[in-house]
Design a protein around this motif. Sequence first.
Motif, PDB file in Angstrom:
ATOM      1  N   ASP A  92       4.943  -6.846  -7.884  1.00  0.00           N
ATOM      2  CA  ASP A  92       5.230  -7.988  -7.040  1.00  0.00           C
ATOM      3  C   ASP A  92       4.531  -7.765  -5.706  1.00  0.00           C
ATOM      4  N   ILE A  93       3.853  -8.783  -5.228  1.00  0.00           N
ATOM      5  CA  ILE A  93       3.175  -8.702  -3.929  1.00  0.00           C
ATOM      6  C   ILE A  93       3.912  -9.631  -2.989  1.00  0.00           C
ATOM      7  N   LYS A  94       4.403  -9.061  -1.890  1.00  0.00           N
ATOM      8  CA  LYS A  94       5.214  -9.822  -0.946  1.00  0.00           C
ATOM      9  C   LYS A  94       4.711  -9.600   0.471  1.00  0.00           C
ATOM     10  N   LEU A  95       4.796 -10.657   1.263  1.00  0.00           N
ATOM     11  CA  LEU A  95       4.473 -10.551   2.684  1.00  0.00           C
ATOM     12  C   LEU A  95       5.406  -9.534   3.315  1.00  0.00           C
ATOM     13  N   ALA A  96       4.857  -8.620   4.079  1.00  0.00           N
ATOM     14  CA  ALA A  96       5.664  -7.570   4.705  1.00  0.00           C
ATOM     15  C   ALA A  96       6.643  -8.160   5.710  1.00  0.00           C
ATOM     16  N   VAL A 111       0.087  -8.256   6.648  1.00  0.00           N
ATOM     17  CA  VAL A 111       0.314  -7.145   5.735  1.00  0.00           C
ATOM     18  C   VAL A 111       1.089  -7.653   4.524  1.00  0.00           C
ATOM     19  N   TYR A 112       0.606  -7.298   3.353  1.00  0.00           N
ATOM     20  CA  TYR A 112       1.307  -7.567   2.107  1.00  0.00           C
ATOM     21  C   TYR A 112       1.626  -6.233   1.454  1.00  0.00           C
ATOM     22  N   CYS A 113       2.794  -6.143   0.851  1.00  0.00           N
ATOM     23  CA  CYS A 113       3.231  -4.925   0.175  1.00  0.00           C
ATOM     24  C   CYS A 113       3.244  -5.163  -1.326  1.00  0.00           C
ATOM     25  N   GLY A 114       2.787  -4.150  -2.056  1.00  0.00           N
ATOM     26  CA  GLY A 114       2.838  -4.170  -3.505  1.00  0.00           C
ATOM     27  C   GLY A 114       4.038  -3.361  -3.967  1.00  0.00           C
ATOM     28  N   TYR A 117      -0.368  -1.494  -0.441  1.00  0.00           N
ATOM     29  CA  TYR A 117      -0.362  -2.555   0.561  1.00  0.00           C
ATOM     30  C   TYR A 117      -1.785  -3.018   0.847  1.00  0.00           C
ATOM     31  N   THR A 118      -1.873  -4.191   1.435  1.00  0.00           N
ATOM     32  CA  THR A 118      -3.126  -4.669   2.024  1.00  0.00           C
ATOM     33  C   THR A 118      -2.834  -5.057   3.460  1.00  0.00           C
ATOM     34  N   HIS A 123      -5.219 -10.909  -4.817  1.00  0.00           N
ATOM     35  CA  HIS A 123      -4.248 -11.647  -4.011  1.00  0.00           C
ATOM     36  C   HIS A 123      -4.869 -12.086  -2.687  1.00  0.00           C
ATOM     37  N   VAL A 124      -5.584 -11.189  -2.034  1.00  0.00           N
ATOM     38  CA  VAL A 124      -6.246 -11.541  -0.773  1.00  0.00           C
ATOM     39  C   VAL A 124      -7.327 -12.590  -1.031  1.00  0.00           C
TER      40      VAL A 124
END
Length: 162
Positions: A2-6, A51-54, A63-64, A102-103
């Motif tokens: 799951d990729i979520k906005l930090a 920042v997005y967290c995986g 993260y990105t 995702h980015v």
Amino acid sequence: MDIKLATKEDIPGVYKLLMELAEFEQLAHAVVGNEQDIEKWAFGNDKVITVYCGWYEGRMIGYTLHYTTFSTFQCRPGLYIEDIYVQPEYRGKGFGKQLLLHVCKLANDKGYGRVEWQVLRWLKPSIAFYESLGAQPLNDWTQYRLIGEPLEHHANAYSRID
């Protein structure tokens, strides 16, 4: 994954992963910031990073961290990925690709013209991965940087011409 906005609560975990990345890249000595700095620039009045967290099985594994750029030739924005990181034990399972794509989706959905990043020359597996996706190295450009004392010196030497 799951990729979520930090969120602000994620910043300690992001910073831990950032330090893992710095160690992996043999650049831990270059880290001078802290969790508060990441929080300031991700959530403060002068927000400049996203920042997005995986997450996998309830654990943050990657993260990105990216920010908006602008191409004068395309006359539209782009995204610059400063960091993309997946913990070593989760590599080779497609999680890094998910984070990168995702980015790309974020940029495409906004009508942005490009996504860019840098990779250390010695990271051959990463280079091969990026090129397998169709990414192309920009060998015609040389990046320059002012940092620390030279940056301060020139900033202090600036005087307005009125």
